[in-house]
Design a protein around this motif. Structure first.
Motif: not given
Length: 503
Positions: A490-491, A493-497
Motif C-alpha cells: 500500500r501507498n 495514504d493507505g491506497s493499494l499500490f
C-alpha cells in the motif's frame, strides 16, 4: 460468577463475523463465523494467517544448530523444542546419552512444563472461570484474575513460575531459548550447590502445584454453573481419537516412550515407536490456513468431522490422560483417578470427550511435573559428571516429546558433512488444528442464534479454542506448491499500490 450471559446482547445484521485477532493465546489467529439467512451460525473457521516456515529455512544449515534454531519458534515453549531437537540429534549422530544426562533433561523439562502450564492456566484461561466468561471485556484479563484471587495468591503464582524459570536457567544456561542439550548428552553437569538450590525450588513448586489444584477446586469444581458448562455436550464436546506418549505401563511420560492412540470408546487403536510416526500420521492442507491438519493414516482424511470414522485425533493434556492409565507420581495420579471418577459417576465409561476438561487435565499435569522435579533432583545420579557420549557420523534422526500443547515431532535428515537436507516438524498445536476447527464451529452453532450476538457469546466461542492452549507461532509451516501466499503493498495514504499472489 455464573457463566450465564449477563451482558447486553446486540443484533448483528452482517452474515459474517470476524474475530481478529483472537485473544489470550500464543501467536496469532482469527475466527471467521458465517451466518445463515436466519442469523444462526452456519460455519466457523479457525484461520491461521501467519507463516513462519522454519522447516524450509533450516535446510542448508549445520544440523548441530537445529536445537538452537527451533527454540526460536516460540518464546513460551522453547524448552520443548530444545529437548525434542536434542533427542533428534541423538539419533542423527547415532548416540545414546548417559543416564545422568537423561535425568538432567527430565529435570529441566519438568520445570518447563510447570512454567508453561502455569502461564496458560493463570494468564490465559483463568479469566474465563475466575472472572467469568461473560464479564466485561476490561475485566476479563490477568488483572481481573488478580483482583479476584487477591495479591497474596497472585504473588505465589509469580513465585512458582519464576522458580521453574530459574531451574531452567541453572540447567539450560538461559531460562528462555536454552543451550544445554548436545548430541549424546548435556553440555554441563550441575554442582551440589546447584542441586540443593533446585531442590529448594522444587519443594516450593510442589506446594504451588497443590495451590493450583485448590484454586481449581474452589473456583471451578465447586461452582455448579461452571460444571454445567463443562458437562454441556451441546457446546464443548467431541468424540475423537486421542494421542499421547506413555511408558511401558501406559503411564504418561513427557520425555520418552511409545506413542499410544485410543479410539473414541477408549480402545487402543495403535501403539508405535516414535521413529515410526510417518507410518501412522499424515498431514492434510487447506487453502485458507497456514496450519496443517494431521490425521491418522490408517483411517484417512475424512474432513473436519469427529467420530470413529474420522482420522482426526486430539493431543495435549486431556488427550494424554485419555490415552494413558494415569501418572507415576502419587498426587497427580490421585487427581487423575478423581477426575476419571467424577465423569464415571456421570455415566462416562470411556475417554472424557468434554473439551473444557483440558484445563482440569492441565492442572493435574502441572502437579505431576512438580513431583517429577522433586523425583529427579533427589536422584543421586543428578550431579554425575558422566553426561556425554561420543557421537558417530551424522545421518537421519527423529525426536519426540510431549510438549505442553501436544505431542511434538522433530525429524531431520543430514548429509555426512552434517548439513541439513530435509526437516519435518509436527508441533503440539498442529495436532489439534482439526479438533480446534471442530470445537469453534460447534460452539458457535450452539451459541449464536437469531442474529443475537454479544461479547460474552463471542468469548464463549473463543473458549472452545482456548482449552487447547494453542501456540500458532510454533504451528505455522508451509507445504511448497500447496499453501497460497498473498502480499498487499500500500501507498503511504493507505491506497493499494500492488497485490502479488501465487494462486
Amino acid at each position: 460468577m455464573s457463566p450465564k450471559l449477563t451482558d447486553q446482547t446486540y443484533k448483528s445484521e452482517s452474515k459474517r463475523i470476524t474475530i481478529d485477532p483472537v485473544t489470550r493465546l500464543e501467536g496469532h489467529g482469527k475466527l471467521e463465523i458465517f451466518l445463515d439467512d436466519e442469523g444462526n451460525a452456519e460455519k466457523t473457521y479457525w484461520q491461521i494467517p501467519e507463516l513462519r516456515g522454519f522447516e524450509k529455512f533450516s535446510i542448508g544449515r549445520s544440523v548441530d544448530e537445529m536445537n538452537k534454531i527451533t527454540p526460536r519458534l516460540c518464546g513460551v515453549c522453547p524448552g520443548a523444542h530444545h529437548i525434542c531437537s536434542t533427542k533428534a540429534l541423538d539419533q542423527v549422530y547415532k548416540v545414546e546419552p548417559p543416564e545422568a544426562a537423561v535425568r538432567l533433561r527430565e529435570l529441566f523439562y519438568s520445570a518447563h512444563f510447570v512454567h508453561s502450564h502455569a502461564a496458560h492456566f493463570y494468564a490465559l484461561a483463568a479469566a474465563d472461570f475466575v472472572v467469568g466468561p461473560a464479564a466485561p471485556v476490561a475485566e476479563r484479563n490477568i488483572l481481573g484474575v488478580v483482583d479476584k484471587v487477591g495479591l497474596e495468591v497472585a504473588g505465589k503464582v509469580l513465585r512458582g513460575r519464576s522458580l521453574a524459570q530459574k531451574t531452567q536457567e541453572i540447567i539450560g544456561g538461559k531460562a528462555t531459548h536454552p543451550v544445554c542439550g548436545i548430541p549424546g548428552g548435556m553440555s554441563k553437569p550441575i554442582s551440589e550447590d546447584e542441586r540443593a538450590k533446585i531442590e529448594g525450588y522444587a519443594e516450593e513448586i510442589v506446594e504451588f502445584g497443590k495451590l493450583t489444584l485448590g484454586l481449581l477446586e474452589d473456583a471451578v469444581l465447586k461452582n455448579e454453573a461452571y460444571l454445567d458448562l463443562i458437562k454441556d455436550e451441546n457446546i464443548y464436546y467431541h468424540e475423537t481419537y486421542y494421542m499421547g506418549m506413555v511408558d511401558k505401563n501406559n503411564k504418561v511420560n513427557f520425555y520418552d516412550g511409545d506413542v499410544r492412540v485410543v479410539d473414541p470408546s477408549g480402545k487402543e487403536f495403535a501403539k508405535f515407536k516414535p521413529e515410526d510416526y510417518l507410518d501412522h500420521i499424515g498431514e492434510h492442507t487447506e487453502p485458507w490456513s497456514y496450519q496443517k491438519f494431521p490425521f491418522l493414516k490408517n483411517i484417512g482424511w475424512k474432513g473436519i468431522v469427529d467420530g470413529p470414522e474420522s482420522g482426526i485425533y486430539r493431543a495435549a493434556p486431556l488427550a494424554r490422560l485419555n490415552a494413558s492409565e494415569g501418572f507415576t507420581t502419587p498426587i497427580a495420579h490421585e487427581q487423575y483417578e478423581a477426575m476419571m471418577g467424577f465423569f464415571k459417576d456421570l455415566g462416562v465409561t470411556g475417554p472424557i470427550h468434554h473439551t473444557l476438561v483440558f484445563h482440569w487435565a492441565r492442572v493435574i499435569e502441572l502437579m505431576h511435573a512438580a513431583e517429577k522435579m522433586m523425583e529427579c533432583i533427589q536422584d543421586p545420579i543428578i550431579t554425575s559428571k558422566d553426561i556425554k557420549n561420543p557421537v558417530g557420523v551424522p545421518g537421519e534422526g527423529i525426536g519426540v516429546v510431549e510438549a505442553p500443547r501436544g505431542i511434538l515431532f522433530h525429524h531431520y535428515v543430514a548429509d555426512e558433512e552434517g548439513i541439513v537436507q530435509d526437516v519435518n516438524l509436527i508441533v503440539g498445536t498442529t495436532n489439534n488444528n482439526g479438533p480446534i476447527n471442530l470445537s469453534v464451529d460447534k460452539a458457535a452453532k450452539a451459541l449464536i442464534k437469531n442474529w443475537q450476538i454479544s461479547p460474552g457469546i463471542l468469548n464463549q466461542v473463543e473458549m472452545a479454542f482456548r482449552a487447547y492452549d494453542p501456540c500458532n507461532s510454533c504451528a505455522t509451516h508451509t507445504l511448497p506448491g500447496k499453501m497460497p501466499i498473498k502480499a498487499v503493498v500500500r501507498n503511504a495514504d493507505g491506497s493499494l499500490f500492488r497485490e502479488l499472489k501465487n494462486f
